[in-house]
Design a protein around this motif. Structure first.
Motif, mmCIF file in Angstrom:
data_model
loop_
_atom_site.group_PDB
_atom_site.id
_atom_site.type_symbol
_atom_site.label_atom_id
_atom_site.label_comp_id
_atom_site.label_asym_id
_atom_site.label_seq_id
_atom_site.Cartn_x
_atom_site.Cartn_y
_atom_site.Cartn_z
ATOM 1 N N ARG A 11 32.633 48.182 41.577
ATOM 2 C CA ARG A 11 31.273 47.654 41.414
ATOM 3 C C ARG A 11 30.287 48.781 41.154
ATOM 4 O O ARG A 11 29.413 48.680 40.281
ATOM 5 N N ARG A 12 30.419 49.887 41.876
ATOM 6 C CA ARG A 12 29.532 51.036 41.661
ATOM 7 C C ARG A 12 29.734 51.593 40.252
ATOM 8 O O ARG A 12 28.770 51.962 39.572
ATOM 9 N N TYR A 13 30.985 51.641 39.808
ATOM 10 C CA TYR A 13 31.282 52.095 38.449
ATOM 11 C C TYR A 13 30.637 51.160 37.428
ATOM 12 O O TYR A 13 29.977 51.609 36.484
ATOM 13 N N PHE A 14 30.824 49.870 37.601
ATOM 14 C CA PHE A 14 30.267 48.888 36.670
ATOM 15 C C PHE A 14 28.752 49.036 36.571
ATOM 16 O O PHE A 14 28.178 49.083 35.474
ATOM 17 N N ILE A 15 28.078 49.117 37.721
ATOM 18 C CA ILE A 15 26.614 49.184 37.730
ATOM 19 C C ILE A 15 26.127 50.458 37.044
ATOM 20 O O ILE A 15 25.158 50.443 36.277
ATOM 21 N N ASN A 16 26.811 51.577 37.290
ATOM 22 C CA ASN A 16 26.402 52.845 36.690
ATOM 23 C C ASN A 16 26.708 52.929 35.200
ATOM 24 O O ASN A 16 25.949 53.536 34.443
ATOM 25 N N ILE A 17 27.824 52.338 34.773
ATOM 26 C CA ILE A 17 28.287 52.523 33.404
ATOM 27 C C ILE A 17 27.785 51.424 32.477
ATOM 28 O O ILE A 17 27.278 51.690 31.389
ATOM 29 N N VAL A 18 27.938 50.174 32.864
ATOM 30 C CA VAL A 18 27.597 49.072 31.954
ATOM 31 C C VAL A 18 26.643 48.061 32.580
ATOM 32 O O VAL A 18 26.462 46.970 32.039
ATOM 33 N N GLY A 19 26.022 48.423 33.700
ATOM 34 C CA GLY A 19 25.202 47.451 34.422
ATOM 35 C C GLY A 19 24.129 46.783 33.603
ATOM 36 O O GLY A 19 23.847 45.594 33.768
ATOM 37 N N LYS A 20 23.501 47.523 32.679
ATOM 38 C CA LYS A 20 22.407 46.933 31.902
ATOM 39 C C LYS A 20 22.888 46.253 30.623
ATOM 40 O O LYS A 20 22.075 45.768 29.844
ATOM 41 N N TYR A 21 24.194 46.218 30.416
ATOM 42 C CA TYR A 21 24.748 45.571 29.231
ATOM 43 C C TYR A 21 25.528 44.307 29.600
ATOM 44 O O TYR A 21 26.612 44.050 29.091
ATOM 45 N N GLY A 22 24.964 43.532 30.517
ATOM 46 C CA GLY A 22 25.653 42.329 30.988
ATOM 47 C C GLY A 22 25.981 41.352 29.886
ATOM 48 O O GLY A 22 27.067 40.771 29.854
ATOM 49 N N ALA A 23 25.050 41.145 28.956
ATOM 50 C CA ALA A 23 25.286 40.189 27.870
ATOM 51 C C ALA A 23 26.464 40.623 27.007
ATOM 52 O O ALA A 23 27.282 39.793 26.581
ATOM 53 N N GLN A 24 26.562 41.929 26.762
ATOM 54 C CA GLN A 24 27.668 42.436 25.946
ATOM 55 C C GLN A 24 28.998 42.310 26.688
ATOM 56 O O GLN A 24 30.028 42.015 26.086
ATOM 57 N N VAL A 25 28.973 42.529 28.005
ATOM 58 C CA VAL A 25 30.188 42.351 28.802
ATOM 59 C C VAL A 25 30.615 40.885 28.779
ATOM 60 O O VAL A 25 31.799 40.568 28.625
ATOM 61 N N GLN A 26 29.658 39.980 28.912
ATOM 62 C CA GLN A 26 29.978 38.547 28.861
ATOM 63 C C GLN A 26 30.612 38.179 27.517
ATOM 64 O O GLN A 26 31.571 37.403 27.465
ATOM 65 N N ALA A 27 30.097 38.752 26.431
ATOM 66 C CA ALA A 27 30.660 38.478 25.112
ATOM 67 C C ALA A 27 32.107 38.955 25.017
ATOM 68 O O ALA A 27 32.972 38.273 24.443
ATOM 69 N N LEU A 28 32.382 40.128 25.598
ATOM 70 C CA LEU A 28 33.753 40.646 25.585
ATOM 71 C C LEU A 28 34.673 39.799 26.459
ATOM 72 O O LEU A 28 35.825 39.538 26.100
ATOM 73 N N LEU A 29 34.171 39.331 27.609
ATOM 74 C CA LEU A 29 34.984 38.491 28.490
ATOM 75 C C LEU A 29 35.361 37.177 27.808
ATOM 76 O O LEU A 29 36.445 36.627 28.044
ATOM 77 N N LYS A 30 34.483 36.670 26.942
ATOM 78 C CA LYS A 30 34.807 35.441 26.197
ATOM 79 C C LYS A 30 35.979 35.693 25.249
ATOM 80 O O LYS A 30 36.851 34.836 25.076
ATOM 81 N N LYS A 31 36.009 36.870 24.643
ATOM 82 C CA LYS A 31 37.148 37.218 23.795
ATOM 83 C C LYS A 31 38.417 37.340 24.638
ATOM 84 O O LYS A 31 39.484 36.848 24.261
ATOM 85 N N ALA A 32 38.291 38.005 25.786
ATOM 86 C CA ALA A 32 39.450 38.208 26.650
ATOM 87 C C ALA A 32 40.013 36.881 27.158
ATOM 88 O O ALA A 32 41.222 36.755 27.393
ATOM 89 N N ALA A 33 39.131 35.890 27.316
ATOM 90 C CA ALA A 33 39.570 34.585 27.825
ATOM 91 C C ALA A 33 40.525 33.885 26.866
ATOM 92 O O ALA A 33 41.260 32.975 27.266
ATOM 93 N N THR A 34 40.543 34.293 25.607
ATOM 94 C CA THR A 34 41.445 33.684 24.620
ATOM 95 C C THR A 34 42.825 34.330 24.639
ATOM 96 O O THR A 34 43.733 33.863 23.946
ATOM 97 N N LEU A 35 42.990 35.387 25.434
ATOM 98 C CA LEU A 35 44.244 36.139 25.458
ATOM 99 C C LEU A 35 45.026 35.842 26.732
ATOM 100 O O LEU A 35 44.451 35.589 27.781
ATOM 101 N N ASP A 36 46.348 35.911 26.635
ATOM 102 C CA ASP A 36 47.224 35.790 27.795
ATOM 103 C C ASP A 36 47.477 37.202 28.317
ATOM 104 O O ASP A 36 48.277 37.952 27.744
ATOM 105 N N ILE A 37 46.775 37.580 29.374
ATOM 106 C CA ILE A 37 46.808 38.959 29.854
ATOM 107 C C ILE A 37 47.666 39.060 31.113
ATOM 108 O O ILE A 37 47.433 38.378 32.102
ATOM 109 N N ALA A 38 48.687 39.930 31.066
ATOM 110 C CA ALA A 38 49.558 40.158 32.222
ATOM 111 C C ALA A 38 49.253 41.472 32.920
ATOM 112 O O ALA A 38 49.643 41.662 34.072
ATOM 113 N N MET A 39 48.559 42.392 32.225
ATOM 114 C CA MET A 39 48.283 43.708 32.794
ATOM 115 C C MET A 39 47.028 44.266 32.140
ATOM 116 O O MET A 39 46.816 44.084 30.937
ATOM 117 N N ILE A 40 46.183 44.924 32.939
ATOM 118 C CA ILE A 40 44.990 45.576 32.423
ATOM 119 C C ILE A 40 45.111 47.073 32.675
ATOM 120 O O ILE A 40 45.308 47.509 33.815
#
Length: 210
Positions: free
Chosen positions: A156-185
């Motif tokens: 959480r500290r990493y997220f807030i420091n690195i991408v905290g102000k880019y929430g909309a862009q993260v949400q857009a990427l998560l929508k793409k990720a939701a279309t994938l079958d992910i077994a490992m990150i």
């Protein structure tokens, strides 16, 4: 206070590919590890998901060590590379766009752009056969790999420091990720995530919606 890990990943197939590099301070260790794992094979591709120097610090050294290696990334990365390094890119680049694929043999890579998560050139790469997401700075955390601590606090500290102000862009990427079958990150910082991935993705959905 407990350090940070710099992660790079090597995939061995009919073609070999290195996913990103590491900070300059770990250059020699990376080069030795890659050479050992290749065991005499050439390195065919260097895949660049992110240009920030803590992940891209050794691009030129790798390119010089493996002169026939191709660099795979998007157009913004190839625009930025000469701002960081001084080597000839002629006939050495493979430019990919959203949704493009690259076959390595048994494995196939697919690319998804992630602008402003958290630099404009960022992207993530999905390996289709083993369902692995190479998530760049996404799902990273502070703390060395041997730090005994919960994932959530330092992630959480990493997220807030690195991408905290880019929430909309993260949400857009998560929508793409939701279309994938992910077994490992496989993030560039922190542990590889293999179990209960819905939990981690859920945290990102919450944090990025603030």
């Amino acid at each position: 206070p407990r350090g940070v890990s710099y992660n790079a990943y090597l995939l061995l197939d009919e073609s070999t590919v290195l996913f990103d590099t590491v900070d300059w301070s770990a250059c020699r260790q990376l080069l030795e590890n890659v050479e050992h794992l290749l065991d005499g094979r050439p390195l065919d591709y260097l895949l660049i998901n992110h240009m920030e120097p803590d992940d891209a610090g050794n691009i030129q050294k790798i390119a010089e060590k493996y002169p026939k290696m191709q660099l795979v990334s998007n157009a913004k990365v190839f625009t930025m590379l000469p701002q960081f390094f001084d080597f000839d890119l002629t006939d050495r680049t493979v430019a990919v766009k959203e949704g493009d694929t690259l076959s390595l043999g048994k494995h196939t890579l697919q690319f998804f752009l992630a602008p402003m998560v958290h630099w404009p050139e960022a992207m993530v790469t999905y390996e289709q056969s083993e369902k692995v997401l190479f998530s760049a700075d996404g799902f990273g955390k502070f703390g060395a790999l041997d730090a005994e601590e919960p994932w959530e606090d330092e992630a959480r500290r990493y997220f807030i420091n690195i991408v905290g102000k880019y929430g909309a862009q993260v949400q857009a990427l998560l929508k793409k990720a939701a279309t994938l079958d992910i077994a490992m990150i496989c993030p560039l910082h922190g542990p590889v995530l293999k179990e209960n991935l819905g939990y981690y993705i859920g945290k990102y959905l919450t944090w990025s919606s603030y």
